[in-house]
Write an enzyme that holds these catalytic residues in place. Structure first.
Site, PDB file in Angstrom:
ATOM      1  N   SER A 132       0.861  -1.189   0.000  1.00  0.00           N
ATOM      2  CA  SER A 132       0.000   0.000   0.000  1.00  0.00           C
ATOM      3  C   SER A 132       0.893   1.233   0.000  1.00  0.00           C
ATOM      4  O   SER A 132       2.048   1.173   0.436  1.00  0.00           O
ATOM      5  CB  SER A 132      -0.861  -0.006   1.258  1.00  0.00           C
ATOM      6  OG  SER A 132      -1.576   1.204   1.369  1.00  0.00           O
ATOM      7  N   TYR A 145      -2.538   0.116  10.644  1.00  0.00           N
ATOM      8  CA  TYR A 145      -2.559  -0.349   9.243  1.00  0.00           C
ATOM      9  C   TYR A 145      -1.237   0.018   8.578  1.00  0.00           C
ATOM     10  O   TYR A 145      -0.604  -0.814   7.923  1.00  0.00           O
ATOM     11  CB  TYR A 145      -3.731   0.280   8.496  1.00  0.00           C
ATOM     12  CG  TYR A 145      -3.792  -0.095   7.034  1.00  0.00           C
ATOM     13  CD1 TYR A 145      -4.039  -1.410   6.649  1.00  0.00           C
ATOM     14  CD2 TYR A 145      -3.602   0.860   6.034  1.00  0.00           C
ATOM     15  CE1 TYR A 145      -4.089  -1.774   5.300  1.00  0.00           C
ATOM     16  CE2 TYR A 145      -3.654   0.510   4.690  1.00  0.00           C
ATOM     17  CZ  TYR A 145      -3.899  -0.807   4.328  1.00  0.00           C
ATOM     18  OH  TYR A 145      -3.944  -1.160   2.996  1.00  0.00           O
TER      19      TYR A 145
HETATM   20  N1  LIG Z   1      -8.514  -0.945  -1.969  1.00  0.00           N
HETATM   21  C1  LIG Z   1      -7.493  -0.120  -1.782  1.00  0.00           C
HETATM   22  O1  LIG Z   1      -7.562   1.084  -2.041  1.00  0.00           O
HETATM   23  C2  LIG Z   1      -6.190  -0.670  -1.247  1.00  0.00           C
HETATM   24  C3  LIG Z   1      -5.088   0.161  -1.234  1.00  0.00           C
HETATM   25  C4  LIG Z   1      -3.892  -0.325  -0.791  1.00  0.00           C
HETATM   26  C5  LIG Z   1      -3.806  -1.616  -0.348  1.00  0.00           C
HETATM   27  N2  LIG Z   1      -4.887  -2.424  -0.340  1.00  0.00           N
HETATM   28  C6  LIG Z   1      -4.717  -3.792   0.134  1.00  0.00           C
HETATM   29  O2  LIG Z   1      -5.280  -4.667  -0.817  1.00  0.00           O
HETATM   30  C7  LIG Z   1      -5.610  -5.892  -0.194  1.00  0.00           C
HETATM   31  C8  LIG Z   1      -6.996  -6.281  -0.622  1.00  0.00           C
HETATM   32  O3  LIG Z   1      -7.895  -5.296  -0.174  1.00  0.00           O
HETATM   33  P1  LIG Z   1      -9.185  -4.832  -1.006  1.00  0.00           P
HETATM   34  O4  LIG Z   1      -9.079  -3.385  -1.212  1.00  0.00           O
HETATM   35  O5  LIG Z   1      -9.382  -5.710  -2.189  1.00  0.00           O
HETATM   36  O6  LIG Z   1     -10.284  -5.062   0.130  1.00  0.00           O
HETATM   37  P2  LIG Z   1     -11.572  -5.981   0.233  1.00  0.00           P
HETATM   38  O7  LIG Z   1     -12.428  -5.830  -0.975  1.00  0.00           O
HETATM   39  O8  LIG Z   1     -12.153  -5.688   1.576  1.00  0.00           O
HETATM   40  O9  LIG Z   1     -10.976  -7.460   0.240  1.00  0.00           O
HETATM   41  C9  LIG Z   1     -10.199  -7.930   1.293  1.00  0.00           C
HETATM   42  C10 LIG Z   1     -10.074  -9.413   1.185  1.00  0.00           C
HETATM   43  O10 LIG Z   1      -9.240  -9.874   2.257  1.00  0.00           O
HETATM   44  C11 LIG Z   1      -9.951 -10.904   2.910  1.00  0.00           C
HETATM   45  N3  LIG Z   1      -9.545 -11.105   4.294  1.00  0.00           N
HETATM   46  C12 LIG Z   1      -9.591 -10.252   5.330  1.00  0.00           C
HETATM   47  N4  LIG Z   1      -9.148 -10.853   6.459  1.00  0.00           N
HETATM   48  C13 LIG Z   1      -8.817 -12.134   6.103  1.00  0.00           C
HETATM   49  C14 LIG Z   1      -8.302 -13.253   6.778  1.00  0.00           C
HETATM   50  N5  LIG Z   1      -8.034 -13.244   8.103  1.00  0.00           N
HETATM   51  N6  LIG Z   1      -8.057 -14.395   6.078  1.00  0.00           N
HETATM   52  C15 LIG Z   1      -8.318 -14.467   4.756  1.00  0.00           C
HETATM   53  N7  LIG Z   1      -8.833 -13.447   4.051  1.00  0.00           N
HETATM   54  C16 LIG Z   1      -9.076 -12.300   4.722  1.00  0.00           C
HETATM   55  C17 LIG Z   1     -11.416 -10.562   2.775  1.00  0.00           C
HETATM   56  O11 LIG Z   1     -12.167 -11.724   3.020  1.00  0.00           O
HETATM   57  P3  LIG Z   1     -13.653 -11.724   3.660  1.00  0.00           P
HETATM   58  O12 LIG Z   1     -14.568 -11.561   2.489  1.00  0.00           O
HETATM   59  O13 LIG Z   1     -13.743 -13.062   4.316  1.00  0.00           O
HETATM   60  O14 LIG Z   1     -13.712 -10.589   4.635  1.00  0.00           O
HETATM   61  C18 LIG Z   1     -11.422 -10.124   1.327  1.00  0.00           C
HETATM   62  O15 LIG Z   1     -11.416 -11.228   0.454  1.00  0.00           O
HETATM   63  C19 LIG Z   1      -5.432  -5.658   1.303  1.00  0.00           C
HETATM   64  O16 LIG Z   1      -4.181  -6.229   1.714  1.00  0.00           O
HETATM   65  C20 LIG Z   1      -5.405  -4.160   1.425  1.00  0.00           C
HETATM   66  O17 LIG Z   1      -4.687  -3.722   2.552  1.00  0.00           O
HETATM   67  C21 LIG Z   1      -6.076  -1.970  -0.798  1.00  0.00           C
END
Ligand SMILES: NC(=O)c1ccc[n+]([C@@H]2O[C@H](COP(=O)([O-])OP(=O)(O)OC[C@H]3O[C@@H](n4cnc5c(N)ncnc54)[C@H](OP(=O)(O)O)[C@@H]3O)[C@@H](O)[C@H]2O)c1
Length: 173
Positions: A132, A145
Site C-alpha cells: 500500500s 494499518y
Molecule cells: N482498496 C485499496 O484502495 C487498497 C489500497 C492499498 C492496499 N490495499 C490492500 O489490498 C488488499 C486487498 O484489499 P481490497 O481493497 O481488495 O479489500 P476488500 O475488498 O475488503 O478485500 C479484502 C479481502 O481480504 C480478505 N480477508 C480479510 N481478512 C482475512 C483473513 N483473516 N483471512 C483471509 N482473508 C481475509 C477478505 O475476506 P472476507 O470476504 O472473508 O472478509 C477479502 O477477500 C489488502 O491487503 C489491502 O490492505 C487496498
C-alpha cells in the site's frame, strides 16, 4: 503448460479481480477465502479452484498449502488478504491491533513460509504481496494499518536476499 496462481483473500476486491483476470488469461487459479461456501461467481469457472483459508489460522495455512500443492504445480503465490484498521491509537483495543498485524503481516509471513520449501526445491516461484502507499508513508488515523504495511516492505526486502539466491522472486505491489 498452464501456469497456476494461489491467491489469498479472493472473496472480494483486488483478490477476486485478480482471480478473474488470471482465469480469463488462461491460468489455473487457486482462489482461497474464509468462506468458499458463500462464493457464487468464481466457482463457475472451470480453471478456478476454491479452497478455504483464514490467514490467521496457522493449521489451516498448512492444510490448504498441502491441498493446493496436491492439485499441481504452483508458480505464483499472491498474498493479498488484508484490511485497514482506522482510528486514533488510544481508541484501538489491544485485540484490534493484534488482529491487524496477525492478518496483514503475520498472515503474509506464514503463507510465504508454508510455500518456501516447495519453491526452494524447484528453484523457482514468485511471491507477490499487496502492499500500500501506507507502507511507504504514514497517513492520519491509520497507524496500525500503516505499521502492518511498512512491516511488509522491510520484511520483503530482507527476504529477497535469501530467496533470490535460490531462484525465488518476491515483490510488493
Ligand atoms: N482498496 C485499496 O484502495 C487498497 C489500497 C492499498 C492496499 N490495499 C490492500 O489490498 C488488499 C486487498 O484489499 P481490497 O481493497 O481488495 O479489500 P476488500 O475488498 O475488503 O478485500 C479484502 C479481502 O481480504 C480478505 N480477508 C480479510 N481478512 C482475512 C483473513 N483473516 N483471512 C483471509 N482473508 C481475509 C477478505 O475476506 P472476507 O470476504 O472473508 O472478509 C477479502 O477477500 C489488502 O491487503 C489491502 O490492505 C487496498
Amino acid at each position: 503448460m498452464k501456469k497456476t496462481i494461489f491467491i489469498t483473500g479472493a472473496s472480494a476486491g483486488i483478490g477476486k479481480a485478480t482471480a478473474k483476470l488470471f482465469s480469463e488469461r488462461g491460468w489455473n487459479v487457486i482462489a482461497t477465502m474464509r468462506k468458499p461456501e458463500n462464493e457464487t461467481e468464481l466457482n463457475l469457472s472451470s480453471n478456478i479452484t476454491l479452497l478455504p483459508l483464514d490467514v490467521t489460522n496457522l493449521n489451516q495455512i498448512k492444510e490448504t498449502t498441502q491441498r493446493a500443492l496436491a492439485i499441481g504445480d504452483i508458480d505464483v503465490v499472491f498474498n493479498n488478504a488484508g484490511y485497514a484498521l482506522f482510528g486514533i491509537l488510544e481508541a484501538i483495543t489491544d485485540e484490534q491491533m493484534v488482529a491487524q498485524m496477525e492478518t496483514n503481516f503475520f498472515g503474509v509471513v506464514r503463507v510465504t513460509q508454508a510455500f518456501i520449501p516447495y519453491f526452494r526445491e524447484k528453484r523457482s516461484g514468485l511471491f507477490i504481496t499487496t502492499g500500500s502507499s501506507a507502507g511507504l508513508m504514514g497517513f492520519p488515523v491509520s497507524s496500525m494499518y500503516d505499521a502492518s504495511k511498512w512491516a511488509i516492505e522491510g520484511w520483503s526486502e530482507s527476504l529477497s536476499y535469501e530467496l533470490n539466491a535460490v531462484g525465488i522472486g518476491i515483490k510488493t505491489i
